[in-house]
Scaffold this active site. Structure first.
Site, PDB file in Angstrom:
ATOM      1  N   LYS A  39      29.492 -63.020 -42.295  1.00 54.24           N
ATOM      2  CA  LYS A  39      29.571 -61.596 -41.993  1.00 54.24           C
ATOM      3  C   LYS A  39      30.952 -61.086 -42.356  1.00 54.24           C
ATOM      4  O   LYS A  39      31.967 -61.643 -41.912  1.00 54.24           O
ATOM      5  CB  LYS A  39      29.304 -61.330 -40.517  1.00 54.24           C
ATOM      6  CG  LYS A  39      29.056 -59.850 -40.255  1.00 54.24           C
ATOM      7  CD  LYS A  39      29.332 -59.425 -38.838  1.00 54.24           C
ATOM      8  CE  LYS A  39      30.798 -59.137 -38.650  1.00 54.24           C
ATOM      9  NZ  LYS A  39      31.116 -58.166 -37.604  1.00 54.24           N
ATOM     10  N   ASP A  66      28.929 -55.720 -42.633  1.00 60.67           N
ATOM     11  CA  ASP A  66      28.860 -54.927 -41.397  1.00 60.67           C
ATOM     12  C   ASP A  66      29.607 -53.611 -41.640  1.00 60.67           C
ATOM     13  O   ASP A  66      30.700 -53.394 -41.127  1.00 60.67           O
ATOM     14  CB  ASP A  66      29.479 -55.741 -40.256  1.00 60.67           C
ATOM     15  CG  ASP A  66      29.149 -55.173 -38.886  1.00 60.67           C
ATOM     16  OD1 ASP A  66      28.313 -54.255 -38.803  1.00 60.67           O
ATOM     17  OD2 ASP A  66      29.735 -55.659 -37.904  1.00 60.67           O
ATOM     18  N   LYS A  68      28.610 -50.526 -40.909  1.00 56.11           N
ATOM     19  CA  LYS A  68      28.427 -49.530 -39.830  1.00 56.11           C
ATOM     20  C   LYS A  68      28.465 -48.100 -40.359  1.00 56.11           C
ATOM     21  O   LYS A  68      29.214 -47.244 -39.869  1.00 56.11           O
ATOM     22  CB  LYS A  68      29.447 -49.744 -38.711  1.00 56.11           C
ATOM     23  CG  LYS A  68      29.226 -51.058 -37.956  1.00 56.11           C
ATOM     24  CD  LYS A  68      29.905 -51.036 -36.601  1.00 56.11           C
ATOM     25  CE  LYS A  68      29.560 -52.242 -35.745  1.00 56.11           C
ATOM     26  NZ  LYS A  68      30.130 -53.512 -36.217  1.00 56.11           N
ATOM     27  N   ILE A  72      26.384 -37.928 -42.902  1.00 58.06           N
ATOM     28  CA  ILE A  72      25.195 -37.143 -43.251  1.00 58.06           C
ATOM     29  C   ILE A  72      24.346 -37.950 -44.240  1.00 58.06           C
ATOM     30  O   ILE A  72      24.862 -38.836 -44.942  1.00 58.06           O
ATOM     31  CB  ILE A  72      25.569 -35.760 -43.835  1.00 58.06           C
ATOM     32  CG1 ILE A  72      26.379 -35.903 -45.114  1.00 58.06           C
ATOM     33  CG2 ILE A  72      26.315 -34.917 -42.806  1.00 58.06           C
ATOM     34  CD1 ILE A  72      26.593 -34.583 -45.858  1.00 58.06           C
ATOM     35  N   THR A 125      28.701 -52.840 -28.034  1.00 58.33           N
ATOM     36  CA  THR A 125      28.857 -53.595 -26.783  1.00 58.33           C
ATOM     37  C   THR A 125      30.196 -53.305 -26.110  1.00 58.33           C
ATOM     38  O   THR A 125      30.402 -53.667 -24.957  1.00 58.33           O
ATOM     39  CB  THR A 125      28.711 -55.107 -27.039  1.00 58.33           C
ATOM     40  OG1 THR A 125      29.485 -55.443 -28.186  1.00 58.33           O
ATOM     41  CG2 THR A 125      27.280 -55.492 -27.276  1.00 58.33           C
ATOM     42  N   ARG A 186      28.337 -67.111 -27.524  1.00 59.73           N
ATOM     43  CA  ARG A 186      29.406 -68.053 -27.175  1.00 59.73           C
ATOM     44  C   ARG A 186      28.834 -69.438 -26.920  1.00 59.73           C
ATOM     45  O   ARG A 186      27.987 -69.615 -26.056  1.00 59.73           O
ATOM     46  CB  ARG A 186      30.128 -67.585 -25.906  1.00 59.73           C
ATOM     47  CG  ARG A 186      31.051 -66.403 -26.159  1.00 59.73           C
ATOM     48  CD  ARG A 186      32.213 -66.881 -27.029  1.00 59.73           C
ATOM     49  NE  ARG A 186      33.079 -65.807 -27.473  1.00 59.73           N
ATOM     50  CZ  ARG A 186      32.920 -65.106 -28.601  1.00 59.73           C
ATOM     51  NH1 ARG A 186      31.907 -65.334 -29.401  1.00 59.73           N
ATOM     52  NH2 ARG A 186      33.789 -64.191 -28.944  1.00 59.73           N
TER      53      ARG A 186
HETATM   54  O1  C5P Z   1      34.794 -63.566 -32.666  1.00 63.98           O
HETATM   55  P1  C5P Z   1      33.464 -63.071 -32.183  1.00 63.98           P
HETATM   56  O2  C5P Z   1      32.393 -64.137 -32.168  1.00 63.98           O
HETATM   57  O3  C5P Z   1      33.553 -62.307 -30.884  1.00 63.98           O
HETATM   58  O4  C5P Z   1      33.009 -62.029 -33.312  1.00 63.98           O
HETATM   59  C1  C5P Z   1      31.859 -61.263 -33.167  1.00 63.98           C
HETATM   60  C2  C5P Z   1      31.691 -60.412 -34.376  1.00 63.98           C
HETATM   61  O5  C5P Z   1      30.570 -59.555 -34.196  1.00 63.98           O
HETATM   62  C3  C5P Z   1      32.873 -59.514 -34.692  1.00 63.98           C
HETATM   63  O6  C5P Z   1      32.934 -59.434 -36.107  1.00 63.98           O
HETATM   64  C4  C5P Z   1      32.490 -58.188 -34.098  1.00 63.98           C
HETATM   65  O7  C5P Z   1      33.036 -57.116 -34.826  1.00 63.98           O
HETATM   66  C5  C5P Z   1      30.974 -58.198 -34.263  1.00 63.98           C
HETATM   67  N1  C5P Z   1      30.232 -57.360 -33.335  1.00 63.98           N
HETATM   68  C6  C5P Z   1      30.264 -57.500 -31.948  1.00 63.98           C
HETATM   69  N2  C5P Z   1      29.516 -56.672 -31.160  1.00 63.98           N
HETATM   70  C7  C5P Z   1      28.741 -55.739 -31.711  1.00 63.98           C
HETATM   71  C8  C5P Z   1      28.691 -55.596 -33.107  1.00 63.98           C
HETATM   72  C9  C5P Z   1      29.447 -56.437 -33.897  1.00 63.98           C
HETATM   73  O8  C5P Z   1      30.978 -58.357 -31.435  1.00 63.98           O
HETATM   74  N3  C5P Z   1      28.001 -54.964 -30.932  1.00 63.98           N
END
Ligand code: C5P
Length: 241
Positions: A39, A66, A68, A72, A125, A186
């Site tokens: 990603k 990603d 995002k 428009i 989140t 995690r």
């Molecule tokens: O290091 P970590 O595992 O927390 O990274 C999570 C990845 O997912 C980051 O690139 C973060 O920007 C992305 N992300 C997230 N929550 C979201 C959307 C994307 O943590 N809602």
């Protein structure tokens, strides 16, 4: 869903959240055998641009951009024309951009040769219910996420980015077809700044197609061993290849 859509045998995608190209390439070379894809987000893209995406795509793993997107419909369609020229298997937009914006993006993606999956981000989140109220929204974050997911899927989006805690409810609501891509996963006791987490096996067991994992791989002393352990933890879990 068409058989020409990209499929991902290994659900583990590593978030390569860094701005430098050489470091990103070195990291991905080390992790490559254990990953389903990578990603790349705004941090990498604003530093390295389309050429950086092409270089990363040359390493051979599917790329999840990603981006995002949220603007428009005409502007997002223009941005998608750029995305489909890149080696990108999945791209994100914000469902809050509305139905017409999402339809415009999906139309460009579906008409392209690579046909990347268009995934909708619902509620970030990082926002809590107080933040939602401050922006004029009512109800819980989950209710808002479900509302936006429904809008996104009705507009033709191929999947949803959702938090680990929302996977089961999204699967219940929308069935097995939409791709569910899940960050904030995690594998152990480490939390970093993620507050509501599941481990990768729980997330895949609940219905995640892809788990996006950054620091639990990249910040470990031996990132390849960490990625291998995460991949191995998914052996035999329903949904994982
Ligand atoms: O290091 P970590 O595992 O927390 O990274 C999570 C990845 O997912 C980051 O690139 C973060 O920007 C992305 N992300 C997230 N929550 C979201 C959307 C994307 O943590 N809602």
């Amino acid at each position: 869903m068409s058989e020409t859509r990209p499929t991902f045998a290994n659900p583990v995608f590593c978030a390569v959240d860094r701005p430098d190209l050489d470091g990103a390439i070195d990291l991905v070379r080390v992790l490559q055998p254990h990953l389903g894809g990578i990603k790349l987000g705004l941090e990498f893209f604003t530093a390295q641009g389309p050429d950086g995406i092409r270089r990363m795509g040359g390493l051979g793993l599917p790329i999840f951009l990603d981006a995002k997107l949220h603007d428009i419909p005409n502007t997002v369609a223009g941005a998608m024309r750029g995305v489909v020229g890149l080696p990108v298997a999945m791209v994100t937009l914000h469902a809050a951009g509305g139905s017409a914006m999402m339809r415009a993006a999906v139309e460009i993606a579906d008409a392209s040769a690579r046909r990347p999956l268009v995934l909708a981000v619902t509620v970030l989140t990082s926002l809590d219910e107080g933040d939602l109220v401050a922006t004029g929204q009512r109800g819980t974050a989950t209710e808002q996420a479900l509302r936006l997911a429904e809008l996104a899927l009705a507009a033709g989006c191929h999947g949803i980015v959702c938090s680990p805690m929302e996977v089961a409810v999204m699967r219940r609501e929308f069935g097995g077809v939409p791709r569910l891509v899940v960050p904030g996963v995690r594998p152990n006791s480490r939390q970093d700044d993620q507050k509501r987490t599941l481990d990768p096996a729980e997330a895949v067991g609940a219905g995640a197609d892809i788990v996006v994992i950054g620091r639990p791989i990249t910040a470990e002393p031996d990132p390849a061993a960490a990625a291998l352990a995460i991949r191995a933890s998914l052996d035999g879990v329903a949904g994982a290849a």
